[in-house]
Design a protein around this motif. Sequence first.
Motif, PDB file in Angstrom:
ATOM      1  N   GLU A   1       0.855  -1.169   0.000  1.00  0.00           N
ATOM      2  CA  GLU A   1       0.000   0.000   0.000  1.00  0.00           C
ATOM      3  C   GLU A   1       0.908   1.241   0.000  1.00  0.00           C
ATOM      4  OE1 GLU A   1      -1.114   0.329   4.736  1.00  0.00           O
ATOM      5  OE2 GLU A   1      -2.172  -1.145   3.486  1.00  0.00           O
TER       6      GLU A   1
ATOM      7  N   SER B   1       3.538   7.309   0.210  1.00  0.00           N
ATOM      8  CA  SER B   1       3.590   8.599  -0.469  1.00  0.00           C
ATOM      9  C   SER B   1       4.204   8.362  -1.838  1.00  0.00           C
ATOM     10  CB  SER B   1       4.451   9.591   0.311  1.00  0.00           C
ATOM     11  OG  SER B   1       5.799   9.161   0.299  1.00  0.00           O
TER      12      SER B   1
ATOM     13  N   LEU C   1       9.458   1.373  -6.966  1.00  0.00           N
ATOM     14  CA  LEU C   1       8.679   1.220  -5.742  1.00  0.00           C
ATOM     15  C   LEU C   1       9.687   1.083  -4.618  1.00  0.00           C
ATOM     16  CD1 LEU C   1       6.076  -1.608  -6.579  1.00  0.00           C
ATOM     17  CD2 LEU C   1       5.472   0.668  -5.788  1.00  0.00           C
TER      18      LEU C   1
ATOM     19  N   ASP D   1      10.108   0.219  -0.739  1.00  0.00           N
ATOM     20  CA  ASP D   1       9.482  -0.302   0.480  1.00  0.00           C
ATOM     21  C   ASP D   1      10.108   0.433   1.664  1.00  0.00           C
ATOM     22  OD1 ASP D   1       8.820  -1.722   2.792  1.00  0.00           O
ATOM     23  OD2 ASP D   1       8.841  -3.659   1.785  1.00  0.00           O
ATOM     24  N   VAL D   2       9.319   1.270   2.314  1.00  0.00           N
ATOM     25  CA  VAL D   2       9.887   2.102   3.383  1.00  0.00           C
ATOM     26  C   VAL D   2      10.196   1.282   4.633  1.00  0.00           C
ATOM     27  CG1 VAL D   2       8.780   4.206   2.579  1.00  0.00           C
ATOM     28  CG2 VAL D   2       7.617   2.781   4.264  1.00  0.00           C
TER      29      VAL D   2
ATOM     30  N   TYR E   1       6.582   5.352  -2.656  1.00  0.00           N
ATOM     31  CA  TYR E   1       7.012   4.842  -1.360  1.00  0.00           C
ATOM     32  C   TYR E   1       5.871   4.018  -0.769  1.00  0.00           C
ATOM     33  CZ  TYR E   1      10.754   8.099  -2.088  1.00  0.00           C
ATOM     34  OH  TYR E   1      11.832   8.747  -2.629  1.00  0.00           O
ATOM     35  N   VAL E   2       6.151   2.786  -0.405  1.00  0.00           N
ATOM     36  CA  VAL E   2       5.084   1.846  -0.027  1.00  0.00           C
ATOM     37  C   VAL E   2       5.446   1.074   1.232  1.00  0.00           C
ATOM     38  CG1 VAL E   2       4.366   1.535  -2.425  1.00  0.00           C
ATOM     39  CG2 VAL E   2       6.113   0.014  -1.447  1.00  0.00           C
ATOM     40  N   ARG E   3       4.435   0.419   1.805  1.00  0.00           N
ATOM     41  CA  ARG E   3       4.690  -0.555   2.867  1.00  0.00           C
ATOM     42  C   ARG E   3       3.817  -1.772   2.570  1.00  0.00           C
ATOM     43  NH1 ARG E   3       2.332   3.378   6.801  1.00  0.00           N
ATOM     44  NH2 ARG E   3       0.161   3.491   6.160  1.00  0.00           N
ATOM     45  N   PRO E   4       4.221  -2.924   3.091  1.00  0.00           N
ATOM     46  CA  PRO E   4       3.470  -4.145   2.811  1.00  0.00           C
ATOM     47  C   PRO E   4       2.001  -3.961   3.175  1.00  0.00           C
ATOM     48  CG  PRO E   4       5.527  -4.682   3.906  1.00  0.00           C
ATOM     49  CD  PRO E   4       5.413  -3.180   3.907  1.00  0.00           C
ATOM     50  N   ALA E   5       1.117  -4.425   2.306  1.00  0.00           N
ATOM     51  CA  ALA E   5      -0.316  -4.299   2.559  1.00  0.00           C
ATOM     52  C   ALA E   5      -0.717  -5.197   3.715  1.00  0.00           C
ATOM     53  CB  ALA E   5      -1.097  -4.663   1.293  1.00  0.00           C
ATOM     54  N   LYS E   6      -1.706  -4.737   4.468  1.00  0.00           N
ATOM     55  CA  LYS E   6      -2.138  -5.506   5.639  1.00  0.00           C
ATOM     56  C   LYS E   6      -2.716  -6.860   5.248  1.00  0.00           C
ATOM     57  CE  LYS E   6      -1.081  -2.520   8.753  1.00  0.00           C
ATOM     58  NZ  LYS E   6      -0.749  -1.452   7.803  1.00  0.00           N
TER      59      LYS E   6
ATOM     60  N   ARG F   1      -3.725  -8.752   2.112  1.00  0.00           N
ATOM     61  CA  ARG F   1      -3.341  -9.792   1.152  1.00  0.00           C
ATOM     62  C   ARG F   1      -1.864  -9.655   0.844  1.00  0.00           C
ATOM     63  NH1 ARG F   1      -8.027  -8.424  -3.068  1.00  0.00           N
ATOM     64  NH2 ARG F   1      -9.513  -7.605  -1.559  1.00  0.00           N
ATOM     65  N   ARG F   2      -1.375 -10.660   0.183  1.00  0.00           N
ATOM     66  CA  ARG F   2      -0.047 -10.547  -0.391  1.00  0.00           C
ATOM     67  C   ARG F   2      -0.139 -11.019  -1.825  1.00  0.00           C
ATOM     68  NH1 ARG F   2       3.396 -13.667   2.834  1.00  0.00           N
ATOM     69  NH2 ARG F   2       3.877 -11.819   4.073  1.00  0.00           N
ATOM     70  N   SER F   3       0.465 -10.278  -2.742  1.00  0.00           N
ATOM     71  CA  SER F   3       0.386 -10.649  -4.151  1.00  0.00           C
ATOM     72  C   SER F   3       1.189 -11.905  -4.422  1.00  0.00           C
ATOM     73  CB  SER F   3       0.951  -9.528  -5.013  1.00  0.00           C
ATOM     74  OG  SER F   3       2.357  -9.528  -4.921  1.00  0.00           O
TER      75      SER F   3
ATOM     76  N   ILE G   1       3.425 -12.159  -6.673  1.00  0.00           N
ATOM     77  CA  ILE G   1       4.809 -11.730  -6.900  1.00  0.00           C
ATOM     78  C   ILE G   1       5.573 -11.622  -5.582  1.00  0.00           C
ATOM     79  CG2 ILE G   1       6.275  -9.839  -7.699  1.00  0.00           C
ATOM     80  CD1 ILE G   1       4.004  -9.171  -9.709  1.00  0.00           C
ATOM     81  N   SER G   2       5.036 -10.852  -4.642  1.00  0.00           N
ATOM     82  CA  SER G   2       5.802 -10.637  -3.424  1.00  0.00           C
ATOM     83  C   SER G   2       5.763 -11.874  -2.533  1.00  0.00           C
ATOM     84  CB  SER G   2       5.294  -9.415  -2.671  1.00  0.00           C
ATOM     85  OG  SER G   2       4.014  -9.663  -2.131  1.00  0.00           O
TER      86      SER G   2
END
Lengths: 155, 155
Positions: free
Chosen positions: A124, A127, B94, B96-97, B133-138, B140-142, B144-145
């Motif tokens: 997600e 920024s 992308l 990942d922060v 700038y992103v962080r892992p989604a709560k 689901r996980r794709s 790919i990742s």
Amino acid sequence: MTIDPSDIKRICRDNGLRLTAPRKIIVETLLEATDHPDAVELHRRVTTISPRIALSTVYRTLVALSEKGVLEKHNFGNGPARFETVDREHHDHLIDVVSGNVIEFRSGEIERLQEEIARQHGYEIVSHKLEIYVRPAKRRRSKISAARHRRQSAK
Amino acid sequence: MTIDPSDIKRICRDNGLRLTAPRKIIVETLLEATDHPDAVELHRRVTTISPRIALSTVYRTLVALSEKGVLEKHNFGNGPARFETVDREHHDHLIDVVSGNVIEFRSGEIERLQEEIARQHGYEIVSHKLEIYVRPAKRRRSKISAARHRRQSAK
DNA sequence: TTCAGTGCAAAACTTTTGCAGTGAG
DNA sequence: CTCACTGCAAAAGTTTTGCACTGAA
């Protein structure tokens, strides 16, 4: 979301910063700016109001407020960092590499596609930063820039 | 699309540049780099091979080859500009922060929209930079990742 | 032969820092 | 009263430039 000069006191207090006279003038001047001035240009402007404000004070203020998220620091291309207050909705930038002018724009469609890309990778968005470096097109001139050109030529 | 050291001569010739010994070493060294070195770091590396190469020569080479599109110059954050050879197709990032991982991606659709925006303002695009700038989604996980996650956890 | 490219030193430009004094909270 | 902040000057860090010489084409 617009910051009013009267908000500066509150902003400083909320961030544990003292509201000093130089700091007030610096932030007010940056709020007034419609461009994205660098530290030297901002210093030039504030010293027309209060000539003894030092360039180092401008730098220190910009660093402090950037860290607090009150300002955004942009590293466009090569030159010095340029600043703007975070007082409007998010936008991205077109940077004219010939004149250095910065034009703000917003594309809901691009943002939607970014969301999609992030989601596809399992992320997600926190920024994002999109900078499009451009030069005036050879052939045509848009209605927007044509109007600007007439305005500027009219003086 | 990968550049081989043997291509350097052709690249210079095609761009109207002379292939000198310092220039050859500088480009070879940058090709070998897996990071994105700045001019000073690159100079440090080339001088281990040929100690008399001047920092100004490194800068002039980087400027010349960036202008020709052989190299890309990045202004990450504050510090000095950092360089990489353009040996793959254009890509955006992308970031990942949380982990600091950088994932390259490409979206023809976003690029098309950028062209449109630039044209609407009377400009043509010189280059662009898109960083999400992103962080892992709560939730689901794709795929790919998820695959990447398994690979990294396996070590 | 010619002039693009080079090494070196110095300058230019951007940003940070040391320090002693000042004023906001 | 304290110490965050200031102005000033100097330093640090990044990049460019002037100049005389060299070597690639």
